[in-house]
Scaffold this motif. Sequence first.
Motif, short mmCIF file in Angstrom:
data_model
loop_
_atom_site.label_atom_id
_atom_site.label_comp_id
_atom_site.label_asym_id
_atom_site.label_seq_id
_atom_site.Cartn_x
_atom_site.Cartn_y
_atom_site.Cartn_z
N PHE A 87 32.16 48.20 72.65
CA PHE A 87 32.00 49.14 71.55
C PHE A 87 30.93 50.18 71.88
O PHE A 87 31.04 51.34 71.50
N SER A 88 29.90 49.75 72.59
CA SER A 88 28.82 50.64 72.99
C SER A 88 28.09 49.99 74.15
O SER A 88 28.21 48.78 74.38
N GLN A 89 27.32 50.80 74.89
CA GLN A 89 26.54 50.26 76.01
C GLN A 89 25.53 51.29 76.46
O GLN A 89 25.78 52.49 76.43
N GLY A 90 24.37 50.83 76.91
CA GLY A 90 23.42 51.69 77.58
C GLY A 90 23.66 51.69 79.07
O GLY A 90 24.24 50.76 79.62
N ASP A 91 23.20 52.73 79.76
CA ASP A 91 23.37 52.80 81.21
C ASP A 91 22.72 51.61 81.89
O ASP A 91 21.53 51.35 81.71
N GLY A 92 23.52 50.91 82.67
CA GLY A 92 23.04 49.75 83.41
C GLY A 92 23.49 48.42 82.84
O GLY A 92 23.45 47.41 83.53
N GLU A 93 23.90 48.40 81.57
CA GLU A 93 24.26 47.13 80.90
C GLU A 93 23.30 46.02 81.31
O GLU A 93 23.67 44.97 81.83
N ILE A 94 22.02 46.24 81.06
CA ILE A 94 20.95 45.52 81.75
C ILE A 94 20.84 44.04 81.44
O ILE A 94 20.24 43.31 82.22
N THR A 95 21.40 43.55 80.33
CA THR A 95 21.22 42.13 80.03
C THR A 95 22.32 41.25 80.60
O THR A 95 22.34 40.05 80.36
N PHE A 96 23.25 41.80 81.36
CA PHE A 96 24.42 41.16 81.98
C PHE A 96 25.63 41.31 81.07
O PHE A 96 26.61 41.93 81.45
N CYS A 97 25.62 40.73 79.86
CA CYS A 97 26.61 41.20 78.88
C CYS A 97 25.84 42.06 77.90
O CYS A 97 25.67 41.77 76.73
N GLY A 98 25.33 43.17 78.45
CA GLY A 98 24.42 44.02 77.71
C GLY A 98 25.11 45.01 76.81
O GLY A 98 24.47 45.67 76.01
N ALA A 99 26.41 45.16 76.96
CA ALA A 99 27.15 46.02 76.04
C ALA A 99 27.38 45.28 74.73
O ALA A 99 26.98 44.13 74.55
N ILE A 100 28.03 45.96 73.78
CA ILE A 100 28.54 45.27 72.59
C ILE A 100 29.96 44.83 72.95
O ILE A 100 30.89 45.64 72.98
N GLU A 101 30.11 43.56 73.25
CA GLU A 101 31.35 43.01 73.77
C GLU A 101 32.37 42.80 72.64
O GLU A 101 32.01 42.38 71.55
N MET A 102 33.64 43.06 72.97
CA MET A 102 34.68 42.90 71.96
C MET A 102 36.05 42.82 72.62
O MET A 102 36.22 43.18 73.79
#
Length: 415
Positions: A261-276
């Motif tokens: 749904f959204s993500q910052g550059d790098g997806e830094i936390t590993f599943c750092g985006a809003i997964e869906m």
Amino acid sequence: MPEVVFSVDQARSMRDQAHPGHNRWHHAIPAAATVRPGSEFRVECREWTDGQIGNNDSANDVRDVDLSPCHMLSGPIAVEGAEPGDLLVVDILDIGPIPQETGSVPGQGWGYTGIFAKQNGGGFLTDQYPDAYKAIWDFHGQQATSRHIPGVRFTGITHPGLFGTAPSPELLDQWNRRERALIATDPGRVPPLALPPLEQGVLAGTLTGAELDAVGREGARTVPPRENGGNHDIKNFSRGARVFYPVFVPGGLLSGGDLHFSQGDGEITFCGAIEMGGFIDFHVDIIKGGMEKYGVTTNPIFMPGNVEPRYSEFLSFIGISVDHDTDTNLYNDATVAYRNACLNAIEYLKTFGYSGEQAYLLLGAAPIEGRVSGVVDIPNACCSLYLPTEIFDFDIRPTAEGPRRADRGSCAVSS
């Protein structure tokens, strides 16, 4: 609505679909559908862990997630006439969460961001944040809010984290050789340097028996990006984007998923985006002999979409290639520089009452911009992180009065 060529019943595992998807890259996985150049079609997707993460206030599910079946990919989709050496032209027409559904599956009105435990995947800042945490995000049209990170509301730049073409046998062998060689340099490292083929949890469409076993022994894990595309996690693969994928096998065999749904550059936390989970609409075409014509041999190229949040004011954080804990200078190391930019942003947000984990989750999910600002001024590479100030319901700009500290709640933690 375009024709659905790969359908997903969100109440069922990817393994139990009318036509199962797959979770390894391998040339022997048969096409689930075939389309013609110039056609438009829809692909439906499961969330990347196949529904292992719940809408709750515990991060135990992130801590205990089984990564062996990930990612669950929809496809492959064959394109008539595509041959090795061609470029597959893929237009993203539309993308979104699961339409007209609310429920317990990511994409049914909500998604999540997770910090993965160091023992199970880790993340960009895994040495500083080695334990599992989670934030649930509720969708409001194009915007997202989280009970776990209050005071924030932003417009997502929705995109697929992962799409790519199937590798040839020769390319697959090349991947496996070089990644095993990397692992051999530090075989006991936690998290590991790479993920070799794994028979546990393998899914390869309709293949069974000896053919399925071969995919388990040989198939490449889907975690990294490679020459075929794969898990790029580029937030600008949004509506209106055009991607030119190299073709290595007849038909191209396009597959993907891992919608964000959204993500910052790098997806830094590993599943750092809003997964869906959700859907993605494509248009495809072919450039015959395009790989040689344009010198596209080791990675796809793409034209960014023209639909993205319009934030005009940013607070930017800078990092250089110095290990500040040991006071060690590294030579032009952009990875260390961007890590320091992220850590500097986290320390800043903590002064407003957020925990470090909340700030880390936010930087993975919000549409931050990461930039390599300088790699020529030896010895220090310089990277920068642009954080939109307008996503907060309070002023985060520095003032003489100091930060407006408040109780910002808590993200979901593991027991």
